[in-house]
Design a protein around this motif. Structure first.
Motif, PDB file in Angstrom:
ATOM      1  N   ILE A 203      -4.109   4.888  -3.257  1.00  0.00           N
ATOM      2  CA  ILE A 203      -4.272   3.651  -2.490  1.00  0.00           C
ATOM      3  C   ILE A 203      -3.609   2.517  -3.260  1.00  0.00           C
ATOM      4  O   ILE A 203      -3.877   2.342  -4.456  1.00  0.00           O
ATOM      5  CB  ILE A 203      -5.770   3.326  -2.284  1.00  0.00           C
ATOM      6  N   PRO A 204      -2.743   1.740  -2.646  1.00  0.00           N
ATOM      7  CA  PRO A 204      -2.096   0.630  -3.358  1.00  0.00           C
ATOM      8  C   PRO A 204      -3.118  -0.322  -3.966  1.00  0.00           C
ATOM      9  O   PRO A 204      -4.174  -0.573  -3.376  1.00  0.00           O
ATOM     10  CB  PRO A 204      -1.275  -0.059  -2.261  1.00  0.00           C
ATOM     11  N   ALA A 205      -2.809  -0.836  -5.152  1.00  0.00           N
ATOM     12  CA  ALA A 205      -3.742  -1.712  -5.853  1.00  0.00           C
ATOM     13  C   ALA A 205      -4.167  -2.903  -5.007  1.00  0.00           C
ATOM     14  O   ALA A 205      -5.311  -3.357  -5.080  1.00  0.00           O
ATOM     15  CB  ALA A 205      -3.112  -2.189  -7.163  1.00  0.00           C
ATOM     16  N   THR A 206      -3.240  -3.394  -4.179  1.00  0.00           N
ATOM     17  CA  THR A 206      -3.547  -4.572  -3.360  1.00  0.00           C
ATOM     18  C   THR A 206      -4.580  -4.286  -2.274  1.00  0.00           C
ATOM     19  O   THR A 206      -5.195  -5.210  -1.743  1.00  0.00           O
ATOM     20  CB  THR A 206      -2.272  -5.105  -2.694  1.00  0.00           C
ATOM     21  N   GLY A 207      -4.770  -3.015  -1.939  1.00  0.00           N
ATOM     22  CA  GLY A 207      -5.697  -2.672  -0.866  1.00  0.00           C
ATOM     23  C   GLY A 207      -7.001  -2.062  -1.333  1.00  0.00           C
ATOM     24  O   GLY A 207      -7.886  -1.778  -0.520  1.00  0.00           O
ATOM     25  N   ARG A 208      -7.153  -1.861  -2.644  1.00  0.00           N
ATOM     26  CA  ARG A 208      -8.342  -1.151  -3.137  1.00  0.00           C
ATOM     27  C   ARG A 208      -9.631  -1.918  -2.909  1.00  0.00           C
ATOM     28  O   ARG A 208     -10.665  -1.330  -2.587  1.00  0.00           O
ATOM     29  CB  ARG A 208      -8.169  -0.810  -4.620  1.00  0.00           C
ATOM     30  N   ARG A 209      -9.594  -3.224  -3.077  1.00  0.00           N
ATOM     31  CA  ARG A 209     -10.813  -3.999  -2.870  1.00  0.00           C
ATOM     32  C   ARG A 209     -11.286  -3.877  -1.424  1.00  0.00           C
ATOM     33  O   ARG A 209     -12.490  -3.762  -1.154  1.00  0.00           O
ATOM     34  CB  ARG A 209     -10.587  -5.461  -3.243  1.00  0.00           C
TER      35      ARG A 209
END
Length: 462
Positions: free
Chosen positions: A435-441
């Motif tokens: 999962i891209p870091a920008t979408g993990r939250r």
């Protein structure tokens, strides 16, 4: 690659993720709708809140504030802390977070109903503990009491498992920690080991960055709704620790680690017959940790010691397995239609593993296909390129999916897989780095929201 093309590729990939989640949610909605319709038609699927085994009962409890606080903190700071803290400190923090998350979810139902009373019902393990006065005699006569409709038939959960599961609670009682409260706490503390074992295995077999991405997803796992409290949570913790020790033994050349890992995985097969399906995950670990192949023999030795001990004590695993199949169809399983549950089981993963699992599996399938396409004859998989997440991030989730599919097709897991498959579903989080870091939250928030919604809208049986 131009900036415009890269942005377009990211949008397309993100759209594919949303489609995967939409399909998963649609499958769950279909399972709920069909389950309700079958009930109205007089053909119930025997799950009160189909496809989940629970009752519709919106409620709050003493664990609600803590559960919400843990979810908010992990979503807000989890990934950032995972990216910068020292590894050992992270593992301690991940374990503590998993314990707090699981305990708080259980306490939404209150101490007695959520923890202390879970394993004390007539169908559960603790019902049989007082009757075990001679462990050796119990093991020798165990298979004779598996079938139902006998004066001394084991209760549902004891009969449905090898004697290792009952032994755990007997041992706990023998050391002075008897009763449902201690049994529930043991399940929670052991299940939380997965929040250490899964990311550490990824680190041993893959990359540090990939493992750090896994930590918050393993700690804030929706399946904690059922690991607190069920013996299946304990099973998940034991086998995950076994896998991590095996990975350590293979990658570090540690005979002790491999021996311990093999022993725990072997003992797992005496906790639940279905845990032989850990084989795909174990094979993935062996493939990725091939640099120290001799350690695999130590692992086999550890498993053989456990098998030998139970066999010498009088319990024959194969005999027990065949009798359990017969017992399975003496009860409610004979009334649960395979045609419904073979796909409704998979729908349960939407909540048991959370929406992030759909994203991870989609990306793992793509990454796996690309890796297999790059195979060179006689030379195996090429070394991962610098800056990539490594093979463990896709191979471990794919292996877990293979175990789940095998369990599903077998027909011996019809309903209640939200807890039964916990030893497998936790490994789907091994691919969180995909999962891209920008979408993990965002996906972490989705995981937490699902767990909180299920635990507050439904009264789960476990």
């Amino acid at each position: 690659m131009s900036t415009t093309l890269l942005a377009r590729l990211r949008r397309t990939t993100a759209r594919a993720d949303l489609i995967a989640v939409g399909v998963a949610v649609g499958l769950f909605a279909a399972a709920a709708g069909v389950g309700g319709l079958l009930h109205l038609l007089g053909r119930p699927v025997h799950a009160s809140a189909a496809p989940l085994f629970a009752q519709w009962r919106p409620h709050l409890g003493p664990g609600t504030p803590l559960a919400v606080a843990v979810a908010v903190l992990v979503c807000w700071r989890g990934s950032a802390l995972a990216g910068r803290l020292p590894w050992r400190r992270l593992l301690v923090l991940s374990y503590a977070t998993a314990v707090a998350w699981t305990l708080s979810l259980a306490l939404v139902d209150g101490w007695q109903r959520g923890i202390a009373g879970r394993l004390t019902t007539h169908h559960e393990y603790l019902h049989e503990v007082p009757g075990v006065t001679d462990i050796s005699a119990m093991l020798g006569a165990f298979t004779s009491r598996i079938l139902d409709f006998q004066p001394d038939s084991w209760t549902t959960h004891v009969s449905g498992h090898p004697p290792g599961a009952l032994l755990v609670f007997v041992w706990l009682d023998r050391v002075g920690l008897g009763g449902g409260g201690w049994a529930g706490v043991l399940c929670i503390l052991t299940a939380a080991l997965t929040a250490v074992a899964v990311p550490h295995t990824v680190r041993l077999l893959g990359t540090d960055d990939a493992a750090r991405a896994v930590l918050p997803f393993a700690a804030l796992f929706p399946g904690a709704v059922w690991s607190g409290v069920s013996a299946d949570g304990l099973f998940a913790g034991v086998t995950a620790t076994g896998v991590a020790l095996l990975a350590y033994g293979l990658t570090r050349g540690s005979a002790v680690g491999a021996l311990g890992g093999g022993a725990l995985l072997g003992f797992g097969c005496y906790l639940s017959y279905g845990l032989v399906l850990m084989v795909p995950i174990v094979l993935a670990v062996v493939m990725l940790g091939h640099r120290r192949r001799p350690a695999a023999w130590w692992a086999l030795g550890g498993a053989a010691l456990v098998v030998g001990a139970f066999t010498v004590a009088g319990f024959d695993w194969l005999t027990g397995y065949h009798l359990v199949i017969e017992r399975y169809y003496q009860g409610i399983a004979s009334r649960r239609a395979y045609g419904y549950w073979v796909w409704a089981n998979l729908a349960i993963l939407t909540v048991a593993a959370g929406p992030a699992a759909a994203v991870i599996l989609r990306r793992a399938a793509v990454a796996g296909w690309q890796a297999v396409s790059s195979l060179r004859p006689g030379r195996g998989l090429p070394r991962p390129q610098q800056g990539t997440v490594g093979y463990a991030a896709w191979l471990l989730p794919v292996a877990a999916a293979a175990a789940i599919v095998a369990a599903d097709l077998s027909g011996y897991s019809k309903a209640e897989v939200e807890r039964i498959w916990l030893p497998f579903t936790w490994w789907l989080m091994a691919g969180a780095a995909l999962i891209p870091a920008t979408g993990r939250r965002t996906w972490l928030a989705g995981q937490a929201a699902v767990a909180l919604a299920i635990n507050h809208l439904l009264l789960t049986t476990w």
